[in-house]
Design an enzyme around this catalytic site. Structure first.
Site, PDB file in Angstrom:
ATOM      1  N   TYR A 109      -1.582   2.789  -6.017  1.00  0.00           N
ATOM      2  CA  TYR A 109      -2.746   3.440  -6.127  1.00  0.00           C
ATOM      3  C   TYR A 109      -2.818   4.083  -4.756  1.00  0.00           C
ATOM      4  O   TYR A 109      -1.804   4.618  -4.167  1.00  0.00           O
ATOM      5  CB  TYR A 109      -4.028   2.321  -6.113  1.00  0.00           C
ATOM      6  CG  TYR A 109      -5.073   3.250  -6.502  1.00  0.00           C
ATOM      7  CD1 TYR A 109      -5.156   4.071  -7.706  1.00  0.00           C
ATOM      8  CD2 TYR A 109      -6.257   3.564  -5.843  1.00  0.00           C
ATOM      9  CE1 TYR A 109      -6.053   4.620  -8.233  1.00  0.00           C
ATOM     10  CE2 TYR A 109      -7.372   4.069  -6.325  1.00  0.00           C
ATOM     11  CZ  TYR A 109      -7.315   4.697  -7.322  1.00  0.00           C
ATOM     12  OH  TYR A 109      -8.496   5.733  -7.883  1.00  0.00           O
ATOM     13  N   ARG A 162     -12.206  16.093  -9.391  1.00  0.00           N
ATOM     14  CA  ARG A 162     -12.192  15.414  -8.000  1.00  0.00           C
ATOM     15  C   ARG A 162     -11.419  14.542  -7.906  1.00  0.00           C
ATOM     16  O   ARG A 162     -11.897  13.250  -7.947  1.00  0.00           O
ATOM     17  CB  ARG A 162     -13.885  15.538  -7.629  1.00  0.00           C
ATOM     18  CG  ARG A 162     -14.074  15.416  -6.192  1.00  0.00           C
ATOM     19  CD  ARG A 162     -14.458  13.943  -5.884  1.00  0.00           C
ATOM     20  NE  ARG A 162     -13.508  12.937  -5.890  1.00  0.00           N
ATOM     21  CZ  ARG A 162     -13.719  11.644  -5.977  1.00  0.00           C
ATOM     22  NH1 ARG A 162     -15.006  11.282  -5.913  1.00  0.00           N
ATOM     23  NH2 ARG A 162     -12.896  10.628  -6.230  1.00  0.00           N
ATOM     24  N   LYS A 180      -5.308   3.210 -11.970  1.00  0.00           N
ATOM     25  CA  LYS A 180      -6.650   2.147 -12.038  1.00  0.00           C
ATOM     26  C   LYS A 180      -6.259   1.118 -13.215  1.00  0.00           C
ATOM     27  O   LYS A 180      -6.834  -0.117 -13.012  1.00  0.00           O
ATOM     28  CB  LYS A 180      -7.752   2.942 -12.441  1.00  0.00           C
ATOM     29  CG  LYS A 180      -8.312   3.706 -11.081  1.00  0.00           C
ATOM     30  CD  LYS A 180      -9.733   3.416 -10.671  1.00  0.00           C
ATOM     31  CE  LYS A 180      -9.961   3.768  -9.493  1.00  0.00           C
ATOM     32  NZ  LYS A 180     -11.213   3.710  -8.855  1.00  0.00           N
ATOM     33  N   GLU A 251     -14.122   8.256 -14.306  1.00  0.00           N
ATOM     34  CA  GLU A 251     -13.358   8.396 -13.149  1.00  0.00           C
ATOM     35  C   GLU A 251     -12.920   9.756 -12.330  1.00  0.00           C
ATOM     36  O   GLU A 251     -12.351  10.693 -13.101  1.00  0.00           O
ATOM     37  CB  GLU A 251     -12.108   7.591 -13.417  1.00  0.00           C
ATOM     38  CG  GLU A 251     -11.139   7.404 -12.099  1.00  0.00           C
ATOM     39  CD  GLU A 251     -11.702   6.311 -10.985  1.00  0.00           C
ATOM     40  OE1 GLU A 251     -12.606   5.511 -11.673  1.00  0.00           O
ATOM     41  OE2 GLU A 251     -11.482   6.675  -9.767  1.00  0.00           O
ATOM     42  N   ASP A 252     -13.150  10.222 -10.852  1.00  0.00           N
ATOM     43  CA  ASP A 252     -13.002  11.041 -10.432  1.00  0.00           C
ATOM     44  C   ASP A 252     -13.409  12.608 -11.223  1.00  0.00           C
ATOM     45  O   ASP A 252     -12.684  13.273 -11.314  1.00  0.00           O
ATOM     46  CB  ASP A 252     -11.435  11.084 -10.137  1.00  0.00           C
ATOM     47  CG  ASP A 252     -10.900  10.292  -8.980  1.00  0.00           C
ATOM     48  OD1 ASP A 252     -11.912   9.764  -8.371  1.00  0.00           O
ATOM     49  OD2 ASP A 252      -9.882  10.194  -8.589  1.00  0.00           O
ATOM     50  N   ASP A 274     -16.875   4.351 -11.558  1.00  0.00           N
ATOM     51  CA  ASP A 274     -16.213   3.619 -10.362  1.00  0.00           C
ATOM     52  C   ASP A 274     -16.819   4.237  -9.345  1.00  0.00           C
ATOM     53  O   ASP A 274     -16.941   3.633  -8.085  1.00  0.00           O
ATOM     54  CB  ASP A 274     -14.856   3.406 -10.570  1.00  0.00           C
ATOM     55  CG  ASP A 274     -14.449   2.465  -9.502  1.00  0.00           C
ATOM     56  OD1 ASP A 274     -15.119   1.452  -9.103  1.00  0.00           O
ATOM     57  OD2 ASP A 274     -13.465   2.809  -8.791  1.00  0.00           O
ATOM     58  N   ASP A 275     -16.411   5.660  -9.166  1.00  0.00           N
ATOM     59  CA  ASP A 275     -16.778   6.345  -7.815  1.00  0.00           C
ATOM     60  C   ASP A 275     -18.169   6.057  -7.399  1.00  0.00           C
ATOM     61  O   ASP A 275     -18.316   6.159  -6.457  1.00  0.00           O
ATOM     62  CB  ASP A 275     -16.474   7.810  -7.989  1.00  0.00           C
ATOM     63  CG  ASP A 275     -15.168   8.092  -8.515  1.00  0.00           C
ATOM     64  OD1 ASP A 275     -14.321   7.702  -8.054  1.00  0.00           O
ATOM     65  OD2 ASP A 275     -15.066   8.641  -9.641  1.00  0.00           O
ATOM     66  N   ASN A 414     -10.632   8.893   1.231  1.00  0.00           N
ATOM     67  CA  ASN A 414      -9.104   8.712   0.882  1.00  0.00           C
ATOM     68  C   ASN A 414      -8.555  10.043   0.420  1.00  0.00           C
ATOM     69  O   ASN A 414      -9.342  11.083   0.381  1.00  0.00           O
ATOM     70  CB  ASN A 414      -9.047   8.034  -0.523  1.00  0.00           C
ATOM     71  CG  ASN A 414      -9.766   6.472  -0.257  1.00  0.00           C
ATOM     72  OD1 ASN A 414      -9.360   5.913   0.693  1.00  0.00           O
ATOM     73  ND2 ASN A 414     -10.500   5.944  -1.436  1.00  0.00           N
TER      74      ASN A 414
HETATM   75  P1  NAD Z   1     -18.046  14.097  -3.651  1.00  0.00           P
HETATM   76  O1  NAD Z   1     -17.444  15.420  -3.864  1.00  0.00           O
HETATM   77  O2  NAD Z   1     -18.937  13.677  -4.577  1.00  0.00           O
HETATM   78  O3  NAD Z   1     -18.772  14.098  -2.365  1.00  0.00           O
HETATM   79  C1  NAD Z   1     -18.283  14.681  -1.227  1.00  0.00           C
HETATM   80  C2  NAD Z   1     -19.314  14.842  -0.172  1.00  0.00           C
HETATM   81  O4  NAD Z   1     -18.983  15.304   1.218  1.00  0.00           O
HETATM   82  C3  NAD Z   1     -20.351  16.007  -0.613  1.00  0.00           C
HETATM   83  O5  NAD Z   1     -21.677  15.539  -0.430  1.00  0.00           O
HETATM   84  C4  NAD Z   1     -20.292  17.088   0.458  1.00  0.00           C
HETATM   85  O6  NAD Z   1     -21.319  17.783   0.831  1.00  0.00           O
HETATM   86  C5  NAD Z   1     -19.890  16.235   1.529  1.00  0.00           C
HETATM   87  N1  NAD Z   1     -18.989  17.200   2.466  1.00  0.00           N
HETATM   88  C6  NAD Z   1     -17.900  18.076   2.474  1.00  0.00           C
HETATM   89  N2  NAD Z   1     -17.467  18.548   3.805  1.00  0.00           N
HETATM   90  C7  NAD Z   1     -18.388  17.968   4.549  1.00  0.00           C
HETATM   91  C8  NAD Z   1     -18.558  18.177   6.070  1.00  0.00           C
HETATM   92  N3  NAD Z   1     -17.712  18.939   6.633  1.00  0.00           N
HETATM   93  N4  NAD Z   1     -19.379  17.233   6.637  1.00  0.00           N
HETATM   94  C9  NAD Z   1     -20.362  16.574   6.031  1.00  0.00           C
HETATM   95  N5  NAD Z   1     -20.166  16.312   4.730  1.00  0.00           N
HETATM   96  C10 NAD Z   1     -19.404  16.937   4.020  1.00  0.00           C
HETATM   97  O7  NAD Z   1     -16.875  13.133  -3.356  1.00  0.00           O
HETATM   98  P2  NAD Z   1     -17.098  11.434  -3.429  1.00  0.00           P
HETATM   99  O8  NAD Z   1     -16.845  10.964  -4.753  1.00  0.00           O
HETATM  100  O9  NAD Z   1     -18.489  11.179  -2.907  1.00  0.00           O
HETATM  101  O10 NAD Z   1     -15.784  11.029  -2.578  1.00  0.00           O
HETATM  102  C11 NAD Z   1     -15.896  11.466  -1.103  1.00  0.00           C
HETATM  103  C12 NAD Z   1     -14.864  10.734  -0.435  1.00  0.00           C
HETATM  104  O11 NAD Z   1     -15.034   9.258  -0.397  1.00  0.00           O
HETATM  105  C13 NAD Z   1     -13.366  11.035  -1.144  1.00  0.00           C
HETATM  106  O12 NAD Z   1     -12.314  11.046  -0.133  1.00  0.00           O
HETATM  107  C14 NAD Z   1     -12.924   9.816  -1.908  1.00  0.00           C
HETATM  108  O13 NAD Z   1     -11.587   9.503  -1.691  1.00  0.00           O
HETATM  109  C15 NAD Z   1     -13.920   8.757  -0.891  1.00  0.00           C
HETATM  110  N6  NAD Z   1     -14.081   7.242  -1.764  1.00  0.00           N
HETATM  111  C16 NAD Z   1     -13.796   6.132  -1.003  1.00  0.00           C
HETATM  112  C17 NAD Z   1     -13.738   5.008  -1.695  1.00  0.00           C
HETATM  113  C18 NAD Z   1     -13.561   3.945  -1.238  1.00  0.00           C
HETATM  114  O14 NAD Z   1     -13.060   3.582  -0.113  1.00  0.00           O
HETATM  115  N7  NAD Z   1     -13.641   2.845  -1.648  1.00  0.00           N
HETATM  116  C19 NAD Z   1     -14.463   5.114  -3.053  1.00  0.00           C
HETATM  117  C20 NAD Z   1     -14.888   6.280  -3.588  1.00  0.00           C
HETATM  118  C21 NAD Z   1     -14.675   7.473  -2.959  1.00  0.00           C
END
Ligand code: NAD
Length: 557
Positions: A109, A162, A180, A251-252, A274-275, A414
């Protein structure tokens, strides 16, 4: 389960005369035992001469696999080796993963799976799972009937828009459902034949992929609107018909589709995202466990999120549910959550705010950067879900440490390369006072004679367990309250030793036990709330255990 019980469980009722024979069974990943076929099995199944003479135990085979993996130079090579093993001998693959989960999870993963998705078309060897594309319109049901395992109980589906924090990887996103579902089996014991990864291919807007002659998705830009929705609807209905009672994890997906699809299907289909919801569960568990260190109350927390997408909003929604459970009215609970996105503070009066951000757009003067938002709002917890690396700067982390004795700092983006700050930075800039967790793993940090162990806010603590609870109880729906129940259950299972080390999640090596308990709590909710017609078992925990797969070879004769 005792060894004797496992042995009993591993006896197959199948008549050896009906089993594939010779090379066919060697090429059947579900039944293959490789050099572990016994003398009697070799005789009965026509394997004489097709295998080297020595019969190995599974433990000996595991040693060989581990040695092979450890001598590979790059993580991607290790990933490829593991996928090849999964394709030829599933039981051995899962034994290796489960017995070495801390070493293997980052390979199957995040972060390695991200690299694998980026390279998917180049490293493609053998298909796994199913591919549903716009070309299949009108015949998705027929296509799903080609899946060989009629007992499928869980689908993980992505459209690749995404992938982690890596953007649109089109059909290359298939690495995510595959990874997953491996975690469903490894962490919660869902039998591998009940798991079905699906790529929902509606095109890609990634020009590099479209120009790559070996790209293996459909060659067009992404479908949107009616064309997309009609295909997704056909897919959901076909999946429910072909696999009655199926649990579907989305997912994603890009965030507009993710929120829309979740809202459209959550009440009439056994479906979750899940996200959004899984991330909500795991991060809130981390916050609850952090309070076991700081001694504070949830209702005293102010959380500032960098990133207002699926993950950030998903966490805030579960956090709000947790506050409501403590008696805080919804409107007030939402004011405990603040967001900074790519355009600055999400606040009332800002133009063109996406619908999912509106509940968190509070009355406040607009602030255009995170550092000022931190200074002005003085949050107790700072959570990064922006996909933007190094955005928790020294100045910002130091500010958090100025007005909090124990600042909570979770850099959850991530893969590792996208984390808002590293564990070492968070600890160093706060003189070791930060309670830090990340999305991808970081090594322990030595600081002033102390060893600090960062927790990994890995969704694998939540989604496999929720899935197990849902399918074991045959719940018709997956609800937000199940994710909150899972968060409480997970936080309660963090040991005092973990907390002393600064780790707000249990050790990964305990994940099967932890998942079984979470699954039992989720199943209990399904029975209590009447989400299922299955009669309530006398012992829900035992019923959960009875559903769990163990990676042992069957005895064919
Ligand atoms: P998403 O695309 O839905 O959201 C991303 C957000 O970040 C948007 O609101 C965007 O406006 C904002 N953004 C982009 N550039 C920015 C900047 N320079 N400054 C401030 N905000 C900014 O994506 P997501 O599904 O919400 O995932 C976001 C991140 O979280 C990814 O890297 C993903 O890998 C990570 N994530 C981690 C976990 C975990 O650790 N358990 C779980 C899910 C997602």
């Amino acid at each position: 389960m005792s060894v004797a019980e496992l042995r009993e469980k591993s006896h197959t009722d199948q008549d050896p005369a009906e089993l594939p024979r010779g090379v066919k069974i060697l090429h059947d990943p579900v039944r293959n035992k490789g050099t572990a076929f016994t003398e009697d099995e070799r005789e009965a199944l026509g394997l004489r001469g097709l295998l080297p003479a020595r019969v190995h135990s599974m433990a000996e085979q595991e040693l060989r696999v581990l040695a092979n993996i450890r001598e590979k130079e790059t993580d991607l090579e290790k990933y490829l080796y593991l996928i090849a093993l999964q394709d030829r001998n599933e039981n051995l693959y899962y034994r290796v993963i489960m017995n070495n989960i801390e070493e293997m999870m980052p390979l199957i993963y995040t972060p390695t799976v991200g690299k694998a998705c980026q390279e998917f078309q180049h490293i493609f060897r053998k298909p796994r799972g199913m591919y549903v594309s716009l070309h299949d319109k009108g015949r998705i049901k027929e296509l799903l009937q080609n899946w060989p395992h009629k007992e499928a109980r869980i689908i993980v589906v992505t459209d690749g828009e995404r992938i982690l924090g890596l953007g649109d990887l089109g059909a290359g996103g298939m690495g995510i459902p595959i990874g997953k579902l491996s975690l469903y089996t490894a962490c919660a014991g869902i039998p591998p034949t009940q798991c079905l990864p699906i790529m929902f291919d509606v095109g890609t807007n990634n020009e590099q992929l479209l120009n790559d002659p070996v790209y293996n998705g459909i060659e067009r830009r992404r479908a949107r609107g009616e064309e997309y929705d009609a295909l997704f609807d056909e897919f959901i209905n076909a999946a429910k018909e072909v696999f009655p009672g199926i649990l579907i994890q989305i997912e994603d997906f890009g965030n507009t589709n993710a929120f829309r699809l979740l809202n459209r299907y959550r009440d009439n289909t056994c479906l979750f995202d899940d996200d959004i919801q899984g991330t909500g569960g795991v991060a809130v568990a981390g916050l609850i466990a952090s309070l076991r260190i700081t001694g504070g109350r949830l209702a005293d927390q102010k959380v500032l999120f960098l990133g207002a997408g699926e993950a950030g909003i998903g966490i805030a929604d579960v956090f709000v549910a947790a506050l409501r459970e403590e008696g805080v009215p919804e409107g007030e609970a939402r004011r405990h959550c603040w967001f900074v996105d790519s355009r600055g503070l999400v606040c009332a009066g800002r133009d063109n705010l996406a619908e999912h951000k509106l509940p968190y757009a509070h009355e406040h003067d607009y602030i255009d950067n995170l550092a000022d938002a931190v200074r002005t709002l003085q949050p107790t917890a700072l959570l990064g879900l922006s996909g933007q690396p190094q955005t928790f700067t020294k100045e910002i982390v130091e500010a958090m440490a100025e007005f909090n004795e124990r600042p909570i700092i979770f850099a959850l983006s991530n893969p590792t390369s996208k984390a808002e700050c590293t564990a070492e930075q968070a600890y160093t800039w706060t003189e070791g006072r930060a309670i830090f967790a990340s999305g991808s793993p970081f090594d322990p940090v030595k600081l002033g004679g102390q060893t600090l162990v960062p927790g990994q806010g890995n969704n694998a603590y939540i989604f496999p367990a929720v899935g197990l609870g849902v399918i074991a109880s045959r719940s018709r729906v997956v609800t937000d309250e199940m994710f909150l129940a899972a968060a409480h259950s997970l936080a309660n299972q963090v040991s005092e030793v973990d907390l002393q080390l600064g780790r707000v999640y249990p050790k990964l090596s305990r994940i099967r036990q932890v998942s079984a308990k979470i699954a039992a709590d989720v199943a209990t909710m399904a029975y209590d709330k009447g989400y299922t017609d299955k009669p309530r078992p006398d012992d829900i925990f035992a019923d959960i255990h009875a559903h769990m797969y163990h990676p042992v070879y069957p005895h064919y004769v």
